[in-house]
Every structure is written in C-alpha cells, then in structure tokens.
Design a protein around this motif. Structure first.
Motif, mmCIF file in Angstrom:
data_model
loop_
_atom_site.group_PDB
_atom_site.id
_atom_site.type_symbol
_atom_site.label_atom_id
_atom_site.label_comp_id
_atom_site.label_asym_id
_atom_site.label_seq_id
_atom_site.Cartn_x
_atom_site.Cartn_y
_atom_site.Cartn_z
ATOM 1 N N SER A 1 7.871 52.649 10.494
ATOM 2 C CA SER A 1 6.415 52.441 10.621
ATOM 3 C C SER A 1 6.031 50.992 10.882
ATOM 4 O O SER A 1 5.024 50.506 10.364
ATOM 5 N N VAL A 2 6.838 50.277 11.657
ATOM 6 C CA VAL A 2 6.510 48.883 11.978
ATOM 7 C C VAL A 2 6.003 48.824 13.419
ATOM 8 O O VAL A 2 6.704 49.217 14.346
ATOM 9 N N ASP B 1 -1.717 44.354 -12.425
ATOM 10 C CA ASP B 1 -1.316 43.681 -11.195
ATOM 11 C C ASP B 1 -1.386 44.652 -10.012
ATOM 12 O O ASP B 1 -1.732 45.827 -10.159
ATOM 13 N N TYR B 2 -1.039 44.141 -8.863
ATOM 14 C CA TYR B 2 -1.137 44.907 -7.614
ATOM 15 C C TYR B 2 -0.380 46.238 -7.698
ATOM 16 O O TYR B 2 -0.938 47.302 -7.392
ATOM 17 N N ASN B 3 0.893 46.191 -8.154
ATOM 18 C CA ASN B 3 1.690 47.425 -8.199
ATOM 19 C C ASN B 3 1.115 48.421 -9.204
ATOM 20 O O ASN B 3 1.113 49.627 -8.962
ATOM 21 N N ASP C 1 5.590 52.589 0.733
ATOM 22 C CA ASP C 1 5.372 52.660 -0.722
ATOM 23 C C ASP C 1 4.802 54.025 -1.100
ATOM 24 O O ASP C 1 5.239 54.670 -2.050
ATOM 25 N N ALA C 2 3.802 54.445 -0.317
ATOM 26 C CA ALA C 2 3.114 55.696 -0.621
ATOM 27 C C ALA C 2 4.047 56.895 -0.447
ATOM 28 O O ALA C 2 4.030 57.820 -1.261
ATOM 29 N N MET C 3 4.870 56.845 0.593
ATOM 30 C CA MET C 3 5.817 57.946 0.811
ATOM 31 C C MET C 3 6.798 58.038 -0.353
ATOM 32 O O MET C 3 7.136 59.107 -0.842
#
Lengths: 305, 429
Positions: free
Chosen positions: B350-351, B259-261, B284-286
């Motif tokens: 980060s928005v 899946d995506y995750n 997510d990456a951080m």
C-alpha cells in the motif's frame, strides 16, 4: 614472637620500590577505564559546550559562553531543573523512608524474611523501560487498573488523568520511579541493620523502649553512614532521571514533567550538541555541588557530634 | 607413428583441448561472477520484510549488480539520522539509501558533500517528467536535485463504515457537514475524533492539518518564517477548529493521557469512529483486524477558500552516495523507479509512488481510494511542517500544542508561544 613479627617487615622493606608500584598496577585498568569512559567524556562534553557543532560537520565554531548564556536565559531549562529539584526532594524523603521502614519490618519479622526481601526488591531489578511501560498501562485512563481500583475502594473522587493532567504528571512519574527504587534503599538499610549489635536492641528492650523509641534513638543514629550513602545515591538518580519520564510523558504535557536529561536529549535529537553539552555541564555542576555539600555537611555533623 | 598411435594422440589432444575449454569456461564464469558489483543498501524505503523481498527480486533479476542489504537502521528516527549522517561523512555508509526524509534533513545530508548530485541523471533517465514540480522542489538544494521522491503520502480521515451505516451518515464534503456528522456520532454515544497526544506525537501534525485546512499556503509562509505566527488569522481559525474537537466533546476524553498507539486502540474497539491518519495506517489497521469496515475521506476544509487540500508530502526519497559505484547504483535506482516495482509496492504494501503511475484498480479498495485521491491532489498538498521548520522548533511545537489541548494555552497564546520559540531559534542560528 617479636622475632617472628619483625622478620617479614624487614624483608618487605628491601625491594620497596617494586612493592609500592604493585597497588598502582592493580588499579591501573580501572583508572584507564574510568578516564576513557567517564572522565574523558565529561571533559570532552565540557569542552564541546563552547563550540557550535551539529555532530556531523567536521568543523566547529568557537562561541565562548554563548550556549551558557542561552541556557541560563531559557525558561524551559529552569522549568526542567525545577522539576529535577522537586524529584530530588521527594526522592530523598519517600523511597528512602519506605526503604527504611520496610528494612526494619523485614529485620523484625521471624518468618518469611527471605520471601519479603526478595519480593520487595524485585521491582528494583527490572529494567526502567519495563517499569515505565507497566505504569503506562496502570495509568491508562480507559484500560488501566488504577482508576477502577480507586473507584472500587470508594476513592472514586481521586480518579483522573494521571499522565495527561499537567498538575500531577510529574508526581505520577515519581510514583513509578519510587516503585522502582525503594528496593535498593531497603536492601542497603537491611545490610546496615545487620551490622548493629543486637545487644543494643536487647538493652533497649530491657529498659522498656517501644518500637518508635528504638527506631529513633537506636536504629536511625546507628545507620548514619548508611543514610549518607542512600541519600547520595538518590541525589544522583533524581537529578539524572530520564527513562521513566521519557516513556511515560516525554516531558509533557506542555513541559509539565520535563527534566534536565530530557531537555538535553531533545537538544541532541536536534543536533544541537553545544547547547546539549552546556545544559549537561550545568546539571553536572549542580549535582556535584548538592552531593558534595550534602556529604560535607554529614561529615561536619558527624565530627561535631 | 602408425594410425593407432595417431588416433590415440588425437584422442588425447581432444581430451586435453576439451578439458582446457571446460576450464576456460569455468574460469570465465568465475570472472563474470566476480564482476558483479556490490551495492551497499541500508534501506530501500520500505519497512518490515518487504525490503528483503525487493532485495531478493533485484538480485535474481541482475547478474552484474548485487545488493548487499544491512538492516542497521533499527533505532529511533533521530538515531537513524545520526547513523546515516556520520556514516556518509566518513564514507562508510550505504551506496544507495531509500526512505530519506526531505527538507531540513536532506539539506543536512547534502552538506556532508557525500550526496551525489542527480540533476543530470534526472534528465538522462526522463525522471524529470515523471515527478510533479512541487515534489521536485522538495529534493532540490540550491538549484541542484539530490534525491528521488520515492513515495507520496497524504493525510485524511479513516472512518468506521459500520457506524456511519448504522447512523445513516453520508461522507461529509464541507466543514458544516463534518460538524453535523460529529454531532450525530456524539449523540449516538461514540466519540467522533480520535486523539492521543501523550509524549507529544502527533500534536504538531494534527494542529498543522487544521491550520493548512484554514490558512492554506499562508501557513507555509508562517512555517518558513516569512510571516509571524500571531499575524495569521486563518491559522487561528484552524486552531480554534482543532481545539473545538476537544472543547465540544467530539474527541475521546483524556487526549493527553494516552499516546498515539493507545488512541488507535480506541478506534479499533469502536469507541471512536474517525481517526486522522496517513496511508501507513492501513497496514496497522489490517493487523489489528477490527470487526468493521474502514472508509476514507479528506478532512473537509475549515475555510472553503483554502488552496491546500490536505497535509502530506514525500514519504521518503532515494539518495546515492558520492563514493558509490555510479553504474551499479544507478541500475538499482532505475529498477526502483520502474512502474512495475512501484505498482507491486502499491499492491503489496500500500505504498503510493511519488512518480506518476497508472493506479491499478485491482488493489484493495481502501488503498486504491487513498492512492487515487493522493495522485489526483498531488499539487494541493501542504507538506509536513518539519519540511520547513527546524527540528527543534517542530519538537517544541508538539509540546506547545499539548498546552492548548490541555487548556494551559489559548489558541492565540499558542501562536505567540510558537513565534517566541521560532524567532529565538532563528536568532540563535
């Protein structure tokens, strides 16, 4: 003695109307709960299937059998229903026979009976969601344990994308379902086995019957009613399977593991309440027909023999 | 009455007077405190703990309005939608709601009759000049504006900078250069394109990215139902390019088996080198703490003549309930749309806001790059397919794209299947 027995009978026949109401009063709470939480929603769902309603709008539009017409002409509905039938067929064979053999095995052994019973029943008490996530990682093509294990034992030819291959995705979800469900069948069979008189087995042993003869000529016939119950249970769970498939494949790839409850869930998610309830109603009718037919057939066989 | 008695009487009167003044002041304070109007909020459009931070900041800065925050939108997207729609319908929902999806979802909310028409507010507050017209059109229903686009997202390629440096690769700017990069990455033993489509998500988004990249705004006509799917030859080119990721061995194996995750884990572990994703990926990456640096670029256009740069849209928007206290609700909306709050959100989570701001250059380089590029290309963004497609058709599209990736459908058959699904739905409704 006769006087002692007749005394209470006479007394109980006095306030008969009061005594007759008591059982109904006792079952009233259960009946109310059943009607409010089971029968009511089923009837409401059936009623709703004749209307176009998006769950939110205060008004509904009566459209008769249009949703049924759509459902019955939708290839995706028949595709999902056919997968339920495959699941049903497998579910009445594999988890039931596994449950039976393990119950007989546990019944036969002298030591470790409690341990094996608990260990083998353990998966059945886990939440379906937990089981699905465990199997999701077991099947993982890169980090899962299944493919490396197959390679380790020389069955590398069988390694593959268990959830990504549309030809086997449904069967992969069935393995997870089986793992979660055979324990129930096992404990029910075990309870049934303990009701069979040991004299019958002792007599068979004296007559020189082997394991298979005892199984087919004593155990299985004596568990006739237990089989009816276990298989009926499997019919309900197989036709209503949802959680394991939803988490493992979401019904994919390309609807290859789609089942009716996921089809219905998708409709609800899209606020198509009429379509969803029409599909759920058709599924309910199918389940009632299969389970009633099966029970009636078992009763007829029991009566005729 | 002698002098002493007078003095004593005056002292007593003074004490009583002071006491009365004190009591009066206290009562007035209590009355003022009581007059702070509660504004019920279920979401401010920011995930995680950041909502609590905003609530605290707002309540500290305002005496007359008090946010009452209820964290009830904890379910799936569908469950949350149902909660909001039913609550609005019954006038039991939030007064102000952030993070609302636009398109079909906003139209459904507006149909409850409980979403306030903000057209006049836009003019009075000057917000009308701060939001690009293409975004404004997404919150307009039958000529009236019902929501305030809150944040803006666009999708691009996040890449492993260390592998690019190791292989001496430059960021590609054309489709040919992108293919060269994929080939080089493949030759070096990596996978260039990260793909995890088990469960459906994000199959339709990925396919849409490639179709926008090839067909541009023609794809919007297809999504809107004004052009048949099979007639869009440019869409077919885009699908062929997408399928090429799998067919040419650029994507990781088993895209339908994970899946995506799970696919993102492949990127963090350095097995795949590039991943198509949106700005939400940064957090997510951080959190994953990969041991390499991450860069970003927009997917080069499959068709150089396309008028759409990338896929994206409004990440969420703010609505005000019809039954809310207007003054109090607008105070909160005013505050949420200030440059100060928007820049803080960009810096802290980060928005990128949808209304124009000066992107500060002291934020994290990756956030700055994405924010700047999104802001610069805001008029060349092709909106999320669900903006145009009915949710049911979008849901089916996820499965149908899986069919193409799994080799069960050709790209041509995918377009035909989408046409059948889309037209059946439109006929039924």
């Amino acid at each position: 003695m006769a006087h002692a027995l007749s005394g209470p009978r006479k007394r109980s026949s006095g306030p008969r109307s009061k005594l007759d109401l008591m059982p109904y009063l006792f079952i009233l709470p259960a009946v109310v709960i059943y009607v409010v939480f089971n029968l009511g929603p089923v009837l409401a769902s059936f009623f709703l299937s004749f209307f176009r309603w998006d769950l939110l709008a205060p008004t509904t539009e009566f459209i008769g059998f249009k949703h049924y017409d759509f459902i019955l002409n939708d290839d995706k509905f028949w595709n999902a229903l056919s997968h339920n039938f495959i699941f049903l067929l497998l579910a009445v064979i594999i988890p039931v026979s596994m449950g039976l053999f393990l119950a007989v095995f546990i019944y036969e052994i002298r030591r470790g009976r409690v341990f094996f019973r608990a260990a083998l029943f353990l998966p059945a008490i886990f939440s379906g969601v937990v089981i699905a996530y465990v199997w999701k990682w077991i099947y993982h093509p890169f980090a899962g344990v299944l493919n490396p294990t197959l390679e380790l034992i020389g069955l590398g030819a069988f390694t593959q994308s268990w959830l990504g291959n549309p030809k086997i995705a449904l069967y992969s979800t069935f393995i997870a379902y089986t793992w979660a469900s055979f324990g129930y069948s096992m404990v029910i069979f075990l309870a049934g086995l303990q009701d069979i008189s040991t004299d019958i087995f002792d007599a068979a042993r004296v007559d020189g019957a082997n394991f298979w003869q005892k199984l087919f000529w004593i155990t299985i016939p004596c568990l006739y009613d237990v089989f009816t119950f276990v298989i009926t249970l499997r019919i309900f769970t197989a036709m209503g399977v949802f959680g394991v498939i939803y988490i493992l494949t979401g019904g994919g790839p390309f609807y290859s593991s789609d089942v009716i409850d996921i089809y219905v869930f998708r409709m609800i998610g899209n606020f198509e309440m009429g379509w969803a309830t029409a599909a759920a109603t058709v599924n309910t009718i199918v389940v009632v027909c299969i389970s009633t037919g099966f029970i009636k057939w078992r009763e007829w066989r029991s009566w005729s023999s | 009455m002698n002098k002493n008695q007078y003095t004593t009487l005056l002292q007593k009167l003074l004490i009583v007077g002071l006491g009365a003044l004190l009591l009066g002041a206290l009562s007035l304070g209590a009355v003022v405190a009581q007059e702070a109007t509660d504004v019920l909020v279920w979401s401010l459009g920011y995930g995680g703990d950041y909502a609590d931070v905003l609530v605290e900041r707002f309540n500290e800065a305002h005496d007359d309005v008090n946010i009452v925050y209820e964290d009830v939108l904890t379910g799936t997207f569908t469950e949350n939608n149902q909660k909001v729609r039913i609550a609005l319908e019954n006038e039991a929902g939030p007064d102000v709601l952030g993070g609302v999806d636009v398109g079909a979802n906003l139209q459904a909310l507006v149909s409850t009759g409980q979403v306030r028409d903000l057209t006049e507010y836009y003019r009075a507050s000057g917000l009308i000049d701060r939001i690009p017209p293409n975004l404004l059109s997404q919150v307009t229903v039958e000529g009236r504006i019902y929501a305030i686009p809150q944040n803006m997202e666009s999708v691009g390629i996040f890449y492993n900078k260390d592998v690019f440096a190791e292989l001496e690769l430059a960021v590609p700017s054309t489709w040919e250069e992108y293919i060269d990069v994929l080939e080089a990455v493949k030759d070096a033993g990596y996978y260039g394109y990260t793909m995890g489509l088990a469960g459906g998500w994000p199959s339709a988004l990925m396919a849409s990215m490639f179709m926008y990249s090839s067909a541009g705004s023609e794809y919007i006509d297809v999504l809107s139902g004004t052009q048949p799917w099979p007639d869009c030859d440019n869409c077919l080119d885009g699908l062929n390019a997408f399928y090429g990721m799998v067919a040419n061995g650029y994507a990781n194996p088993e895209p339908l088996g994970i899946d995506y995750n799970q696919s993102l884990d492949l990127f963090y572990q350095g097995i795949t080198v590039m991943v198509l994703n949106g700005p939400w990926f940064i957090d997510d990456a951080m959190a994953a703490e990969p041991d390499f640096e991450i860069g970003f670029f927009y997917l080069p256009a499959v068709n150089p003549n396309t008028d759409i740069k990338t896929l994206g849209g409004i990440g969420g928007s703010i609505i005000v309930a019809e039954y809310a206290d207007v003054d109090a609700a607008f105070k909160l909306v005013d505050w949420l749309t200030t440059e100060e709050v928007a820049v803080q959100a960009l810096r802290e989570v980060s928005v990128l806001p949808a209304f124009s701001i000066e992107v500060p250059d002291d934020i994290a380089p990756l956030s700055y790059q994405i924010a700047s590029e999104t802001a610069a290309n805001v008029d060349k963004i092709g909106f999320w397919p669900v903006t145009y497609l009915p949710p049911k058709v979008f849901g089916d599209m996820n499965q149908i794209v899986q069919g193409m990736i799994g080799g069960m459908l050709t790209p041509e058959e995918l377009l035909s299947e989408m046409q059948a699904t889309h037209s059946t739905y439109l006929a039924e409704n």
